[in-house]
Design a protein around this motif. Structure first.
Motif, PDB file in Angstrom:
ATOM      1  N   SER A 146       0.760  -1.072  -0.022  1.00 52.92           N
ATOM      2  CA  SER A 146       0.040  -0.015   0.126  1.00 52.92           C
ATOM      3  C   SER A 146       0.777   1.266  -0.035  1.00 52.92           C
ATOM      4  O   SER A 146       2.024   1.093   0.403  1.00 52.92           O
ATOM      5  CB  SER A 146      -0.972   0.086   1.245  1.00 52.92           C
ATOM      6  OG  SER A 146      -0.087   0.305   2.339  1.00 52.92           O
ATOM      7  N   ILE A 147       0.306   2.476  -0.231  1.00 56.21           N
ATOM      8  CA  ILE A 147       1.116   3.496  -0.470  1.00 56.21           C
ATOM      9  C   ILE A 147       1.930   3.956   0.778  1.00 56.21           C
ATOM     10  O   ILE A 147       2.947   4.087   0.962  1.00 56.21           O
ATOM     11  CB  ILE A 147       0.296   4.594  -0.831  1.00 56.21           C
ATOM     12  CG1 ILE A 147       0.012   4.503  -2.299  1.00 56.21           C
ATOM     13  CG2 ILE A 147       1.146   6.157  -0.849  1.00 56.21           C
ATOM     14  CD1 ILE A 147      -0.800   5.564  -3.259  1.00 56.21           C
ATOM     15  N   PRO A 148       0.895   3.974   2.003  1.00 58.02           N
ATOM     16  CA  PRO A 148       1.538   4.294   3.569  1.00 58.02           C
ATOM     17  C   PRO A 148       2.517   3.251   3.846  1.00 58.02           C
ATOM     18  O   PRO A 148       3.354   3.576   4.630  1.00 58.02           O
ATOM     19  CB  PRO A 148       0.155   4.123   4.384  1.00 58.02           C
ATOM     20  CG  PRO A 148      -0.985   4.560   3.421  1.00 58.02           C
ATOM     21  CD  PRO A 148      -0.642   3.971   1.835  1.00 58.02           C
ATOM     22  N   ASP A 149       2.349   2.052   3.365  1.00 62.45           N
ATOM     23  CA  ASP A 149       3.392   1.013   3.808  1.00 62.45           C
ATOM     24  C   ASP A 149       4.696   1.175   3.248  1.00 62.45           C
ATOM     25  O   ASP A 149       5.716   1.071   3.801  1.00 62.45           O
ATOM     26  CB  ASP A 149       2.769  -0.549   3.604  1.00 62.45           C
ATOM     27  CG  ASP A 149       3.609  -1.423   4.277  1.00 62.45           C
ATOM     28  OD1 ASP A 149       4.169  -1.200   5.120  1.00 62.45           O
ATOM     29  OD2 ASP A 149       4.013  -2.736   3.416  1.00 62.45           O
ATOM     30  N   PHE A 150       4.534   1.624   1.867  1.00 58.60           N
ATOM     31  CA  PHE A 150       5.661   1.655   1.143  1.00 58.60           C
ATOM     32  C   PHE A 150       6.439   2.995   1.595  1.00 58.60           C
ATOM     33  O   PHE A 150       7.745   3.050   1.652  1.00 58.60           O
ATOM     34  CB  PHE A 150       5.447   1.820  -0.100  1.00 58.60           C
ATOM     35  CG  PHE A 150       6.630   1.869  -1.490  1.00 58.60           C
ATOM     36  CD1 PHE A 150       7.246   0.771  -1.816  1.00 58.60           C
ATOM     37  CD2 PHE A 150       7.086   3.102  -1.906  1.00 58.60           C
ATOM     38  CE1 PHE A 150       8.157   0.695  -2.539  1.00 58.60           C
ATOM     39  CE2 PHE A 150       8.165   3.150  -2.817  1.00 58.60           C
ATOM     40  CZ  PHE A 150       9.042   1.816  -2.921  1.00 58.60           C
TER      41      PHE A 150
END
Length: 204
Positions: free
Chosen positions: A158-162
């Protein structure tokens, strides 16, 4: 349409196969079996490509194996064109097209992106997006694997995780960011957008 305008169907099948694994090479019977070309058609196209210097060959035992000639002056351009029109990128893009609304970026990295793959090298695929799952993604990949005749290893973030992994400077993510990539969805600008300030700091 681009592929059809530039290459005959036989040439597309042959080049698409040879550029799937540029270091492996295939003998005539393999080429006929995997492409569906007849003996005369396959031999005619192989002879034409060999005489032009686009492919090379070597005899191993009782068979002759054909593979792309990396010393050919148009190897880089032709490799990119094949991958984008009817090779690796085209196949992966078609498989992921239904997920374009939830995927921001997808790219191939590792040995395949560097043209260093071996006979059994899997395609390493990194994807960034929200509101999608591994289950949904994995349901799209078997067809691509069959067409490419290679296993695909997806890494979905996900964008936040990346972004978090970038902030933490996790070695794998840093390595992937800095290495050569082959974009399937999006481009360098899109990767920069989803990565935010963390990406800019790496580039400084």
């Amino acid at each position: 349409m681009i592929a059809q305008a530039l290459f005959t169907p036989a040439q597309q099948k042959l080049l698409g196969l040879l550029f799937v694994r540029v270091n492996q090479g295939f003998h005539l019977n393999e080429i006929m079996r995997l492409t569906g070309l007849g003996s005369a058609s396959a031999q005619r196209e192989l002879k034409r490509l060999h005489e032009s210097g686009v492919i090379t060959s070597e005899r191993i035992g009782n068979v002759r194996r054909f593979k792309p000639n990396k010393d050919c002056i148009v190897f880089g351009e032709l490799s990119g064109l094949v991958k984008k029109t009817f090779g690796l990128v085209s196949v992966l893009n078609s498989a992921l097209a239904p997920l374009q609304h939830v995927l921001n970026v997808a790219f191939v990295y590792g040995a395949t992106a560097k043209e260093q793959e071996g006979m059994d090298t899997a395609v390493e695929l990194l994807l960034i997006g929200d509101n999608t799952s591994y289950g949904e993604l994995l349901s799209r990949l078997p067809v691509a694997e069959r067409l490419l005749r290679r296993k695909i290893n997806p890494n979905l973030y996900s964008i936040p995780d990346f972004k978090r992994r970038l902030r933490e400077q996790q070695p794998f993510i840093l390595q992937v960011i800095r290495e050569q990539k082959i974009y399937v969805l999006g481009d360098e600008t899109d990767l920069e957008k989803v990565s935010g300030e963390e990406y800019n700091q790496l580039s400084e």
